[in-house]
Design a protein around this motif. Structure first.
Motif, PDB file in Angstrom:
ATOM      1  N   PHE A  99      46.986  68.506  61.809  1.00  0.00           N
ATOM      2  CA  PHE A  99      45.767  68.848  62.553  1.00  0.00           C
ATOM      3  C   PHE A  99      44.541  68.039  62.159  1.00  0.00           C
ATOM      4  CE2 PHE A  99      43.106  71.066  59.496  1.00  0.00           C
ATOM      5  CZ  PHE A  99      43.998  71.241  58.448  1.00  0.00           C
ATOM      6  N   PHE A 114      45.163  74.798  47.110  1.00  0.00           N
ATOM      7  CA  PHE A 114      45.583  75.402  45.850  1.00  0.00           C
ATOM      8  C   PHE A 114      44.695  74.941  44.693  1.00  0.00           C
ATOM      9  CE2 PHE A 114      49.505  75.585  48.404  1.00  0.00           C
ATOM     10  CZ  PHE A 114      49.639  76.957  48.419  1.00  0.00           C
TER      11      PHE A 114
ATOM     12  N   GLU B   3      53.886  90.867  67.223  1.00  0.00           N
ATOM     13  CA  GLU B   3      55.145  91.328  67.811  1.00  0.00           C
ATOM     14  C   GLU B   3      55.047  92.731  68.390  1.00  0.00           C
ATOM     15  OE1 GLU B   3      57.639  91.230  64.465  1.00  0.00           O
ATOM     16  OE2 GLU B   3      58.083  89.103  64.624  1.00  0.00           O
ATOM     17  N   LYS B   4      54.173  93.554  67.790  1.00  0.00           N
ATOM     18  CA  LYS B   4      54.177  94.966  68.137  1.00  0.00           C
ATOM     19  C   LYS B   4      53.492  95.271  69.462  1.00  0.00           C
ATOM     20  CE  LYS B   4      55.469  97.654  64.321  1.00  0.00           C
ATOM     21  NZ  LYS B   4      55.486  96.798  63.126  1.00  0.00           N
ATOM     22  N   LYS B 180      52.495  80.222  60.222  1.00  0.00           N
ATOM     23  CA  LYS B 180      53.369  80.255  59.051  1.00  0.00           C
ATOM     24  C   LYS B 180      53.385  78.914  58.342  1.00  0.00           C
ATOM     25  CE  LYS B 180      56.498  83.943  60.236  1.00  0.00           C
ATOM     26  NZ  LYS B 180      57.617  84.223  61.154  1.00  0.00           N
ATOM     27  N   ALA B 181      53.443  77.832  59.125  1.00  0.00           N
ATOM     28  CA  ALA B 181      53.482  76.506  58.505  1.00  0.00           C
ATOM     29  C   ALA B 181      52.215  76.273  57.685  1.00  0.00           C
ATOM     30  CB  ALA B 181      53.638  75.429  59.571  1.00  0.00           C
ATOM     31  N   GLN B 182      51.058  76.688  58.225  1.00  0.00           N
ATOM     32  CA  GLN B 182      49.810  76.467  57.472  1.00  0.00           C
ATOM     33  C   GLN B 182      49.712  77.427  56.290  1.00  0.00           C
ATOM     34  OE1 GLN B 182      49.218  73.799  58.355  1.00  0.00           O
ATOM     35  NE2 GLN B 182      48.215  73.448  60.316  1.00  0.00           N
ATOM     36  N   MET B 183      50.209  78.641  56.455  1.00  0.00           N
ATOM     37  CA  MET B 183      50.206  79.567  55.325  1.00  0.00           C
ATOM     38  C   MET B 183      51.056  79.022  54.196  1.00  0.00           C
ATOM     39  SD  MET B 183      50.268  83.154  57.294  1.00  0.00           S
ATOM     40  CE  MET B 183      50.914  84.272  56.082  1.00  0.00           C
ATOM     41  N   ALA B 184      52.179  78.378  54.566  1.00  0.00           N
ATOM     42  CA  ALA B 184      53.043  77.787  53.547  1.00  0.00           C
ATOM     43  C   ALA B 184      52.311  76.654  52.827  1.00  0.00           C
ATOM     44  CB  ALA B 184      54.330  77.271  54.182  1.00  0.00           C
ATOM     45  N   ARG B 185      51.295  76.086  53.460  1.00  0.00           N
ATOM     46  CA  ARG B 185      50.511  75.050  52.796  1.00  0.00           C
ATOM     47  C   ARG B 185      49.252  75.636  52.164  1.00  0.00           C
ATOM     48  NH1 ARG B 185      49.457  69.564  55.648  1.00  0.00           N
ATOM     49  NH2 ARG B 185      49.049  70.624  57.617  1.00  0.00           N
ATOM     50  N   GLY B 186      49.241  76.951  52.007  1.00  0.00           N
ATOM     51  CA  GLY B 186      48.180  77.570  51.229  1.00  0.00           C
ATOM     52  C   GLY B 186      46.951  77.965  52.013  1.00  0.00           C
ATOM     53  N   SER B 187      46.954  77.795  53.333  1.00  0.00           N
ATOM     54  CA  SER B 187      45.785  78.243  54.082  1.00  0.00           C
ATOM     55  C   SER B 187      45.886  79.761  54.229  1.00  0.00           C
ATOM     56  CB  SER B 187      45.739  77.533  55.434  1.00  0.00           C
ATOM     57  OG  SER B 187      45.802  78.422  56.489  1.00  0.00           O
ATOM     58  N   ASP B 188      44.729  80.418  54.183  1.00  0.00           N
ATOM     59  CA  ASP B 188      44.760  81.872  54.085  1.00  0.00           C
ATOM     60  C   ASP B 188      43.881  82.490  55.157  1.00  0.00           C
ATOM     61  OD1 ASP B 188      45.338  84.318  53.170  1.00  0.00           O
ATOM     62  OD2 ASP B 188      44.928  83.854  51.068  1.00  0.00           O
ATOM     63  N   PRO B 203      42.951  74.703  61.337  1.00  0.00           N
ATOM     64  CA  PRO B 203      44.329  74.197  61.225  1.00  0.00           C
ATOM     65  C   PRO B 203      45.290  74.914  62.160  1.00  0.00           C
ATOM     66  CG  PRO B 203      43.454  74.766  59.065  1.00  0.00           C
ATOM     67  CD  PRO B 203      42.456  75.243  60.065  1.00  0.00           C
ATOM     68  N   VAL B 206      43.865  73.541  66.303  1.00  0.00           N
ATOM     69  CA  VAL B 206      44.102  72.159  66.706  1.00  0.00           C
ATOM     70  C   VAL B 206      45.553  71.925  67.128  1.00  0.00           C
ATOM     71  CG1 VAL B 206      44.030  69.753  65.971  1.00  0.00           C
ATOM     72  CG2 VAL B 206      42.160  71.277  65.374  1.00  0.00           C
ATOM     73  N   PRO B 207      46.544  72.262  66.279  1.00  0.00           N
ATOM     74  CA  PRO B 207      47.917  72.037  66.717  1.00  0.00           C
ATOM     75  C   PRO B 207      48.281  72.854  67.953  1.00  0.00           C
ATOM     76  CG  PRO B 207      47.858  72.528  64.374  1.00  0.00           C
ATOM     77  CD  PRO B 207      46.501  72.820  64.915  1.00  0.00           C
ATOM     78  N   VAL B 210      46.880  71.009  70.946  1.00  0.00           N
ATOM     79  CA  VAL B 210      47.658  69.790  71.157  1.00  0.00           C
ATOM     80  C   VAL B 210      48.963  70.132  71.855  1.00  0.00           C
ATOM     81  CG1 VAL B 210      48.945  67.965  70.009  1.00  0.00           C
ATOM     82  CG2 VAL B 210      46.644  68.520  69.237  1.00  0.00           C
TER      83      VAL B 210
END
Ligand SMILES: Nc1ncnc2c1ncn2[C@@H]1O[C@H](COP(=O)(O)OP(=O)(O)OP(=O)(O)O)[C@@H](O)[C@H]1O
Ligand SMILES: [Mg+2]
Lengths: 290, 265
Positions: A99, A114, B3-4, B180-188, B203, B206-207, B210
């Motif tokens: 992004f 981190f 989902e709910k 999930k992909a951004q959370m896995a990279r530490g974005s919160d 983050p 933008v994707p 796109v």
């Protein structure tokens, strides 16, 4: 860092008419430092299971141990962020996560989340871009101007930049050219060997599983049905067929040859090099007997 | 995460309501929205509520799912109810708590307004839960067809609507994946001060944009190569069929409306 799943079940859309169980009582443990491949037919729950490895999904029942952290069904898990730094996940088609304005910034995004300093993050990015096989000058480009394969490499660099202890790969080479596939797979294997990175690879390629993995886990309809060493696992075509899988091409070729010459080779060969050696041996022995 | 929510989703089924023609269902819902305003006393509201429950029963959608999936809406309803109790100071005092008094009118109006809200949300949800997005658009297009005479681009509007409806779940899935992909990279997204949380949206957005633009482009190309030329002279694969059931359900609604008319103050 060991990862251990005990009796893990997971349901998507729990409590609605769309509820769907994707995992049933999965038992799986992955020791620190191993290269584990997870294989299984499409829809067998591979992508679902690997989201449990860093707490992105919480089990509907059962427990997940990640190092000394425990994620348990029904309990609130606090502060999962440290886990996410230690367990890096490269998702299926990771290029969708790019992004930033420049490739450099995008690779720096993970480590800086981190708490790594900007200077160190940039240093890591510059090292990694070469490691994933891209030219330096790409760092200043926009990630959206790259080709699909280049984007994939950038995304992978973005996960490696977090310097995780465990790396989880969900079909990292799907849709790449054959040469690129081999380069990426070799890169992960080198990291595994040199840095002792625990590697978990989800793949549809039996060849990759056979070549790189120390252990293999087979998923079938949301259950982990079989785990073991590649050699033992791939020797048993009948069981594999039950789970809608096939042994790697090398093994199939070996079976054919064994049928034709009416003789068993001394072991099941997992890669071409091994098979060539064994066949050479067999031929030499054959000549000596004549 | 999302989902709910069941708002706007479709649950396939074979109940009486599922089998109705989308046109009759659309007319039913629009008429119902007007009829709701006929109720103005306890008896008429009771009839309205009973009728709504009857429709839910006929759709075989479990009440539990409906209530569970519409929680945000029900929360809003509770809010209006409390607001009414606090603000309306007409009629006899029913309860005196010292710091506030609950008045008869306030309680009554509070209950009535939330009831009105509830039946409206339930009935419109039943429409979307029992009718596939495609049928809704087909029905709407047919119903609006006369408006073509005044140069309203009915077909194009219907197409736009069906494409949007079609892509809502896709975009939801996509959002989930990127999140999930951004959370896995530490974005919160769910912790920290507001400023950080707002920053964490970039983050995600933008994707998402796109891929949405890319999808739109791909769809346009795909439609063009398959020879799509707009609504002129286009025939239909799915034919709408008006049945005795459809007439029956509208007659029933008419009967309810007449009863409400007679019993209202
Ligand atoms: N977001 C979701 N909502 C509902 N069901 C889902 C969702 N994601 C996956 N599933 C279902 O869960 C099951 C397992 O899916 P999963 O993505 O884990 O499979 P997979 O083994 O990774 O498949 P593939 O090899 O095709 O990637 C499938 O039946 C799928 O339909
Ligand atoms: Mg998958």
């Amino acid at each position: 860092m060991d990862i251990k799943l005990q009796q893990v079940s997971y349901a998507y859309s729990k409590g609605t008419p769309f509820e769907k169980y994707a995992l049933h009582d999965v038992e799986l443990s992955i020791a620190s430092g191993t290269y584990e491949a997870i294989i299984g037919h499409t829809g067998s729950g591979k992508s679902t299971i690997l989201q449990h490895f860093n707490g992105l999904l919480k089990p509907s029942s059962g427990t997940v141990h990640i190092g000394d952290r425990v994620v348990e069904a029904g309990k609130k898990a606090k502060e999962l962020k440290p886990i996410r730094q230690k367990v890096g996940i490269v998702f299926q088609f990771p290029e969708h996560q790019l992004f930033e304005e420049t490739v450099l910034k995008d690779i720096m995004f993970g480590p800086m989340n981190f708490g790594v300093s900007e200077k160190d993050a940039e240093k890591r990015a510059r090292e990694l871009i070469t490691l994933v096989g891209l030219p330096d000058n790409i760092l200043e480009k926009s990630p959206f101007d790259l080709s699909g394969g280049q984007m994939r490499r950038v995304a992978i660099a973005g996960v490696l930049a977090m310097e995780p202890e465990v790396i989880v790969l969900d079909e990292p080479t799907a849709g790449l050219d054959p040469r690129g596939q081999k380069e990426i797979m070799d890169l992960f294997y080198t990291l595994h060997k040199e840095k002792g990175l625990t590697t978990i690879l989800v793949t549809h390629s039996m060849e990759d599983a056979a070549r790189y993995a120390d252990r293999i886990a087979i998923m079938h309809e949301g259950k982990c049905v079989l785990t073991g060493e590649p050699r033992a696992l791939f020797a048993d075509s009948a069981t594999l067929a039950k789970y809608r899988l096939e042994p790697p091409r090398v093994v199939r070729f070996q079976h054919k040859v064994e049928q034709m010459i009416g003789k068993k080779l001394s072991k099941v060969c997992l890669i071409e090099e091994e098979l060539a050696e064994e066949l050479g041996q067999a031929i030499r022995e054959g000549r000596a007997e004549q | 995460m999302m989902e709910k929510m069941i708002f706007g989703r479709y649950i396939p089924g074979n109940s009486f309501v599922h089998q109705l023609d989308p046109r009759s269902k659309l007319i039913f819902v629009f008429a119902f929205i007007i009829i709701v305003f006929l109720a103005n006393n306890i008896v008429t509201y009771a009839i309205l509520l009973a009728f709504t429950l009857f429709v839910i029963l006929m759709s075989r959608i479990r009440l539990y799912f409906l209530v569970n999936g519409l929680k945000p809406v029900i929360f809003l309803m509770a809010f209006t109810f409390i607001l009414h109790i606090l603000m309306n100071k007409e009629g006899a005092v029913l309860l005196d708590l010292g710091f506030m008094k609950i008045h008869e009118e306030g309680l009554k109006q509070g209950i009535f307004i939330s009831m009105r809200f509830l039946v409206l949300v339930f009935i419109t949800s039943i429409l979307t839960l029992t009718t596939s997005p495609i049928s809704i658009t087909d029905g709407l297009e047919t119903l609006l067809n006369p408006l073509k005479k005044i140069k309203l681009p009915v077909h194009e509007l219907a197409l736009m609507m069906s494409i949007s409806l079609r892509f809502i779940p896709t975009l939801m899935d996509e959002t989930d994946k990127i999140m999930k992909a951004q959370m896995a990279r530490g974005s919160d997204l769910s912790a920290g001060p507001l400023k950080d949380r707002l920053k964490a949206v970039v983050p995600l957005l933008v994707p998402l944009f796109v891929s949405a633009f890319k999808r739109a482009e791909d769809l346009a190309t795909a439609m063009e190569v398959r020879g799509y030329r707009g609504g002129e002279g286009r025939t239909r694969y799915r034919q709408l069929k008006w049945d005795i059931k459809d007439t029956m359900s509208l007659v029933l609604l008419l009967a309810v409306a007449a009863t409400l008319w007679l019993l209202r103050n």
